[in-house]
Design a protein around this motif. Sequence first.
Motif, PDB file in Angstrom:
ATOM      1  N   LEU A  12      -4.836  -1.649  25.912  1.00 46.74           N
ATOM      2  CA  LEU A  12      -4.308  -1.017  27.115  1.00 46.74           C
ATOM      3  C   LEU A  12      -2.812  -1.245  27.286  1.00 46.74           C
ATOM      4  N   TRP A  13      -2.185  -2.028  26.389  1.00 41.56           N
ATOM      5  CA  TRP A  13      -0.723  -2.148  26.442  1.00 41.56           C
ATOM      6  C   TRP A  13      -0.086  -2.050  25.050  1.00 41.56           C
ATOM      7  N   GLN A  14      -0.735  -1.328  24.165  1.00 40.80           N
ATOM      8  CA  GLN A  14      -0.227  -1.130  22.810  1.00 40.80           C
ATOM      9  C   GLN A  14       0.845  -0.040  22.778  1.00 40.80           C
ATOM     10  N   SER A  15       1.703  -0.087  21.768  1.00 37.78           N
ATOM     11  CA  SER A  15       2.700   0.977  21.591  1.00 37.78           C
ATOM     12  C   SER A  15       2.228   2.046  20.618  1.00 37.78           C
ATOM     13  N   GLY A  16       1.051   1.866  20.000  1.00 36.51           N
ATOM     14  CA  GLY A  16       0.541   2.877  19.080  1.00 36.51           C
ATOM     15  C   GLY A  16       1.494   3.125  17.933  1.00 36.51           C
ATOM     16  N   PHE A  17       1.816   4.403  17.697  1.00 38.84           N
ATOM     17  CA  PHE A  17       2.720   4.747  16.593  1.00 38.84           C
ATOM     18  C   PHE A  17       4.190   4.656  16.995  1.00 38.84           C
ATOM     19  N   LEU A  18       4.488   4.344  18.248  1.00 39.53           N
ATOM     20  CA  LEU A  18       5.876   4.084  18.630  1.00 39.53           C
ATOM     21  C   LEU A  18       6.282   2.697  18.127  1.00 39.53           C
ATOM     22  N   PRO A  19       7.552   2.470  17.881  1.00 40.69           N
ATOM     23  CA  PRO A  19       7.979   1.129  17.441  1.00 40.69           C
ATOM     24  C   PRO A  19       7.505   0.047  18.411  1.00 40.69           C
ATOM     25  N   SER A  20       7.228  -1.134  17.878  1.00 40.25           N
ATOM     26  CA  SER A  20       6.578  -2.191  18.662  1.00 40.25           C
ATOM     27  C   SER A  20       7.463  -2.717  19.786  1.00 40.25           C
ATOM     28  N   VAL A  21       8.752  -2.421  19.769  1.00 38.57           N
ATOM     29  CA  VAL A  21       9.628  -2.860  20.865  1.00 38.57           C
ATOM     30  C   VAL A  21       9.196  -2.229  22.184  1.00 38.57           C
ATOM     31  N   PRO A  65      12.048   1.433  11.174  1.00 36.59           N
ATOM     32  CA  PRO A  65      12.337   1.125  12.583  1.00 36.59           C
ATOM     33  C   PRO A  65      11.672  -0.158  13.072  1.00 36.59           C
ATOM     34  N   GLU A  66      10.582  -0.588  12.403  1.00 33.04           N
ATOM     35  CA  GLU A  66       9.953  -1.838  12.821  1.00 33.04           C
ATOM     36  C   GLU A  66      10.871  -3.036  12.577  1.00 33.04           C
ATOM     37  N   ILE A  67      11.764  -2.931  11.600  1.00 33.96           N
ATOM     38  CA  ILE A  67      12.719  -4.025  11.379  1.00 33.96           C
ATOM     39  C   ILE A  67      13.706  -4.085  12.534  1.00 33.96           C
ATOM     40  N   ALA A  68      14.162  -2.921  12.999  1.00 32.82           N
ATOM     41  CA  ALA A  68      15.045  -2.884  14.164  1.00 32.82           C
ATOM     42  C   ALA A  68      14.329  -3.461  15.384  1.00 32.82           C
ATOM     43  N   SER A  69      13.034  -3.134  15.537  1.00 28.86           N
ATOM     44  CA  SER A  69      12.260  -3.688  16.639  1.00 28.86           C
ATOM     45  C   SER A  69      12.157  -5.204  16.528  1.00 28.86           C
ATOM     46  N   ARG A  70      11.983  -5.695  15.295  1.00 30.95           N
ATOM     47  CA  ARG A  70      11.846  -7.137  15.087  1.00 30.95           C
ATOM     48  C   ARG A  70      13.138  -7.856  15.467  1.00 30.95           C
ATOM     49  N   ILE A  71      14.278  -7.305  15.049  1.00 31.43           N
ATOM     50  CA  ILE A  71      15.566  -7.898  15.400  1.00 31.43           C
ATOM     51  C   ILE A  71      15.720  -7.965  16.917  1.00 31.43           C
ATOM     52  N   ALA A  72      15.435  -6.845  17.573  1.00 31.41           N
ATOM     53  CA  ALA A  72      15.565  -6.791  19.033  1.00 31.41           C
ATOM     54  C   ALA A  72      14.626  -7.789  19.702  1.00 31.41           C
TER      55      ALA A  72
END
Length: 460
Positions: A174-183, A231-238
């Motif tokens: 109920l709070w997942q980002s699905g296919f959007l980046p995990s940020v 983009p997941e790497i960018a999310s990880r950095i953020a």
Amino acid sequence: ASADAASADPDINPLAPPQPHFDAKAKNCIFIFMAGAPSHIDLFDPKPELNKQHGQPLPASMLDKVRFAFIKKNNALLQGSPFKFSQHGESGMVFSELLPHVGSVADELLMIRSLHSEQFNHHPGQLMMQTGVARFGMPVMGSWLTYGLGSVSQNLPGYVVLTSGRGSSGGATLWQSGFLPSVYAGTLFRNQGEPVLNLKNPDGLPMELQRAGLDVLRDVNQARYAEIRDPEIASRIASYELAFRMQTSAPELIDLASEPQHIRDMYGVGRPEPKGGGGRGKQGDTWDSFARNCLLARRMVERGVRFINIIYASWDHHSNIPNELPYNAGCVDQPIAALIKDLKQRGLLDSTMVVWGTEFGRTPLGENRSGKREVGTGRDHHPFSFSMFMAGGGFKKGLTYGATDDIGWGVTEKPVHINDLHATMLHQFGLDHLKLTHRFQGRDFRLTDVGGKVIKDWLA
């Protein structure tokens, strides 16, 4: 469409607010999700005719093509509400005796009595309310909103989740980002102790050494991002950088000592648990936990968090409604009314959308899973009609919208699908639901799937 996060630069904050499609009325959303499905006909939608027909069967024609989770059709009997209803405020909005505090803010509310869904079991229904469709892997509403609008908060996530009571059927889906980046996924906070598990440094690790380690990790991640542009790497950095900033901001956020005592009392922080009762809605000090979550939500709005989910479970009253529903209603009644009043007195209600929502309603028929011909004390799942209410966010005040039939079975006026609800919520944030899209596996996906219309009658 919103800017494609796949082109995100790790040096740029992926939650930096872009321009909305048009002028927005709302800036923040507090979505209070009542998992398990509260009974609309015991709280919001009084049915005197149902009480008159208490104990009678429904015509077979009404039951012919209906699916229930548990009710046995052959022996099902109508069940009236044991609770009294009364009008509140200048608007005359009607509430059950179980919600006197919410009734005191009736003139701030938009009450919707005509919602409907296709889903009659909890997890699919909860996914439907959160993601617009009843399947796994889709982004939830909070993720879509932070994807489309970012967040002005520098030291807290753009999307935060708070829970009380039992875990919901949908859990973390109920709070997942699905296919959007995990940020853009929701971050689960606790309202006491360490706000996010494993956030603080281990004993003996000085802040300077942690900062040096993060700098090295950032360099490694940026080099890899430059090579493959994931983009997941960018999310990880953020996420690493935000976690570093949150080590100071998150503990300060949940420390309610800075709040005046009269504010804490208004929300019910520190309320004792009622003796007895609780059932499905109780786990730990639930009344205190929910009150804390509502006060924390206001503090998050002040600090720029875009979307706050407060999830309270469970309202799945297949039995014992006369004892268990008062416990749940009593748990949420005072804190929700306090939240609305507090936001208003601080000048934040107009720009903050407060939503009470759930996955579906409950049957006018009594639960009879034993198959015996008797009137029970519970109700089964009911997707054909249910109620929700909203406050703030540029919506009309004191308006009751839509209607159900004499027994609360089906919608008779102004039906509202969940996709319509989402389209209208996004509109108040300055987002066109048809343009807020993300391309995934060759298709442009959106929160409203292939439906949804903005309900102009709700807009102030």
